[in-house]
Design an enzyme around this catalytic site. Structure first.
Site, short mmCIF file in Angstrom:
data_model
loop_
_atom_site.label_atom_id
_atom_site.label_comp_id
_atom_site.label_asym_id
_atom_site.label_seq_id
_atom_site.Cartn_x
_atom_site.Cartn_y
_atom_site.Cartn_z
N GLU A 44 0.75 -1.17 -0.06
CA GLU A 44 0.20 0.06 -0.13
C GLU A 44 0.82 1.26 -0.01
OE1 GLU A 44 -4.02 2.02 2.40
OE2 GLU A 44 -2.48 0.74 3.34
N ASP A 118 -3.40 11.88 -2.33
CA ASP A 118 -3.60 13.51 -2.54
C ASP A 118 -3.86 13.65 -4.07
OD1 ASP A 118 -3.01 16.28 -2.85
OD2 ASP A 118 -1.50 16.43 -1.31
N GLU A 195 -12.03 6.71 4.48
CA GLU A 195 -13.30 6.24 3.78
C GLU A 195 -14.34 6.10 4.70
OE1 GLU A 195 -14.53 2.16 0.99
OE2 GLU A 195 -12.12 2.60 1.95
#
Length: 212
Positions: A44, A118, A195
């Site tokens: 990730e 971003d 999220e």
């Protein structure tokens, strides 16, 4: 978003080299030695405080995971969780997502996650977006031939840019979801901190799953 400095972050990072590597240029091709056993390796890029990557490691004990963060405070939050959980299939890297080919060998990674990167909304900053062609070339270089890139965002502009960028790079799409949390094709979605908060307020999440 840059986090405020925490006085405990640097000492914690220094105290746990068994869980975290700092700009690990000498680890290319050797990452499996950091885990208790060899498993498919997933990365990730930009892990925030680590909700997604720690839950993925818990949910998939048959896979190895690396959380990469450029912010030392953010990676320290993940490290604090890992010190408590001691997940055998999770390692952390304090480093720059622009240096992936310095950190990983060709074909070493089975998949890459990009979660709520971003958006760099100004056109003059598009080269900083993690789905710009330069970054896609790095993911391709370190990923196995059948590797998968998973990208999630709440930013429609970044989603549209990423869709075009990946298509122009010649990638093939397994999934294009315009409303992830209401898409019946999606099973087992693991949320990030952002999220979870954003979608709870009714915000729309976009997702792309693609291959080189």
């Amino acid at each position: 978003m840059r986090l405020r400095n925490k006085s405990w972050a640097a000492p914690l990072i220094a105290a746990h080299p068994e869980y975290i590597s700092v700009r690990p240029v000498g680890m290319t091709g050797r990452w499996q030695t950091k885990f208790d056993q060899a498993r498919p390796l997933f990365l990730e890029v930009g892990s925030g405080k680590g909700k997604f990557i720690t839950e993925m490691a818990q949910a998939h004990p048959d896979q190895n995971f690396i959380a990469l963060e450029i912010q030392d405070v953010a990676i320290a939050y993940i490290l604090r969780k890992q010190v408590e959980l001691q997940l055998p299939n999770l390692q952390l890297v304090l480093g720059d997502g622009a240096d992936l080919t310095d950190y990983f060998a060709p074909g070493e990674v089975a998949g890459v996650f990009l979660n709520f990167s971003d958006p760099w909304p100004k056109t003059r900053h598009e080269k900083r977006r993690l789905t710009y062609k330069h970054f896609l070339a790095q993911y391709q270089a370190i990923m196995a031939k059948d590797g998968v890139l998973q990208f999630k965002t709440d930013n429609q502009g970044l989603f549209e840019f990423s869709l075009v960028s990946m298509n122009n790079f010649g990638m093939q799409f397994d999934l294009v979801a315009l409303d992830l949390h209401h898409d019946d094709r999606v099973v087992g979605n693991v949320e990030t901190e952002y999220e979870h908060k954003f979608s709870a307020k009714g915000g729309r999440i976009y997702e792309l799953v693609a291959r080189f």
